[in-house]
Scaffold this motif. Structure first.
Motif, mmCIF file in Angstrom:
data_model
loop_
_atom_site.group_PDB
_atom_site.id
_atom_site.type_symbol
_atom_site.label_atom_id
_atom_site.label_comp_id
_atom_site.label_asym_id
_atom_site.label_seq_id
_atom_site.Cartn_x
_atom_site.Cartn_y
_atom_site.Cartn_z
ATOM 1 N N UNK A 45 0.802 -1.222 0.000
ATOM 2 C CA UNK A 45 0.000 0.000 0.000
ATOM 3 C C UNK A 45 0.838 1.277 0.000
ATOM 4 N N UNK A 46 2.173 1.150 -0.021
ATOM 5 C CA UNK A 46 3.030 2.332 -0.078
ATOM 6 C C UNK A 46 3.081 2.866 -1.504
ATOM 7 N N UNK A 47 3.011 4.172 -1.645
ATOM 8 C CA UNK A 47 3.072 4.854 -2.938
ATOM 9 C C UNK A 47 4.279 5.792 -2.911
ATOM 10 N N UNK A 48 5.183 5.643 -3.879
ATOM 11 C CA UNK A 48 6.344 6.524 -3.973
ATOM 12 C C UNK A 48 5.926 7.851 -4.600
ATOM 13 N N UNK A 49 6.500 8.937 -4.069
ATOM 14 C CA UNK A 49 6.147 10.266 -4.563
ATOM 15 C C UNK A 49 7.316 11.227 -4.355
ATOM 16 N N UNK A 50 7.185 12.392 -4.965
ATOM 17 C CA UNK A 50 8.138 13.484 -4.775
ATOM 18 C C UNK A 50 7.392 14.675 -4.199
ATOM 19 N N UNK A 69 -1.554 13.550 -8.350
ATOM 20 C CA UNK A 69 -1.281 14.457 -7.240
ATOM 21 C C UNK A 69 -1.830 13.867 -5.937
ATOM 22 N N UNK A 70 -1.090 14.064 -4.861
ATOM 23 C CA UNK A 70 -1.521 13.638 -3.525
ATOM 24 C C UNK A 70 -1.377 14.844 -2.609
ATOM 25 N N UNK A 91 1.594 5.859 2.712
ATOM 26 C CA UNK A 91 0.816 4.632 2.854
ATOM 27 C C UNK A 91 -0.642 5.010 2.601
ATOM 28 N N UNK A 92 -1.168 4.577 1.473
ATOM 29 C CA UNK A 92 -2.498 4.984 1.022
ATOM 30 C C UNK A 92 -3.624 4.448 1.905
ATOM 31 N N UNK A 107 -3.163 13.216 7.403
ATOM 32 C CA UNK A 107 -4.533 13.164 6.904
ATOM 33 C C UNK A 107 -4.444 13.295 5.395
ATOM 34 N N UNK A 108 -4.927 12.292 4.691
ATOM 35 C CA UNK A 108 -4.889 12.308 3.222
ATOM 36 C C UNK A 108 -6.148 12.981 2.696
ATOM 37 N N UNK A 109 -5.974 13.959 1.814
ATOM 38 C CA UNK A 109 -7.113 14.626 1.186
ATOM 39 C C UNK A 109 -7.734 13.653 0.188
ATOM 40 N N UNK A 110 -9.020 13.748 -0.016
ATOM 41 C CA UNK A 110 -9.700 12.903 -0.992
ATOM 42 C C UNK A 110 -9.189 13.212 -2.381
ATOM 43 N N UNK A 111 -8.964 12.176 -3.156
ATOM 44 C CA UNK A 111 -8.502 12.364 -4.541
ATOM 45 C C UNK A 111 -9.677 12.546 -5.460
#
Length: 111
Positions: A45-50, A69-70, A91-92, A107-111
């Protein structure tokens, strides 16, 4: 080597254990030990990002390596540690942001 929680996280753990400040484990605040273990135990469930940007109000803009975008939020101002172009992982499922040896509850914003 397992990294020890930061002093802020330790304070939150002590407050929660004493029955005070359990809300410190809300999204974007202290990382609960169970959430930490669950995130580590579910690597798919891990997502790589910059990092695109980090703002004083705690909002962080990320670009997933696939292009999406996240947006996530943490109560601390992370501008000094999350500079544009810095690699991170999110971690999504559990809302954990990893950078270097650090794991933060976000806190993850809704996509």
């Amino acid at each position: 080597m397992t990294r020890q929680p930061s002093s802020t996280a330790k304070d939150a753990l002590l407050r929660a254990a004493s029955g005070q400040g359990a809300e410190m484990f809300d999204d974007g605040y202290a990382l609960h030990p169970i959430t930490r273990r669950a995130a580590i135990a579910t690597p798919s469930h891990w997502v790589d990002a910059l990092v695109v940007s980090a703002r004083a109000d705690g909002w962080v803009e990320l670009a997933e390596l696939g292009g999406e975008a996240i947006r996530c939020w943490h109560f601390d101002d992370l501008r000094e540690v999350l500079t544009p172009g810095f690699p991170v992982a999110v971690h999504a499922l559990y809302g954990v942001l990893a950078f270097g040896d650090e794991l933060l509850n976000v806190s993850l914003a809704q996509r």
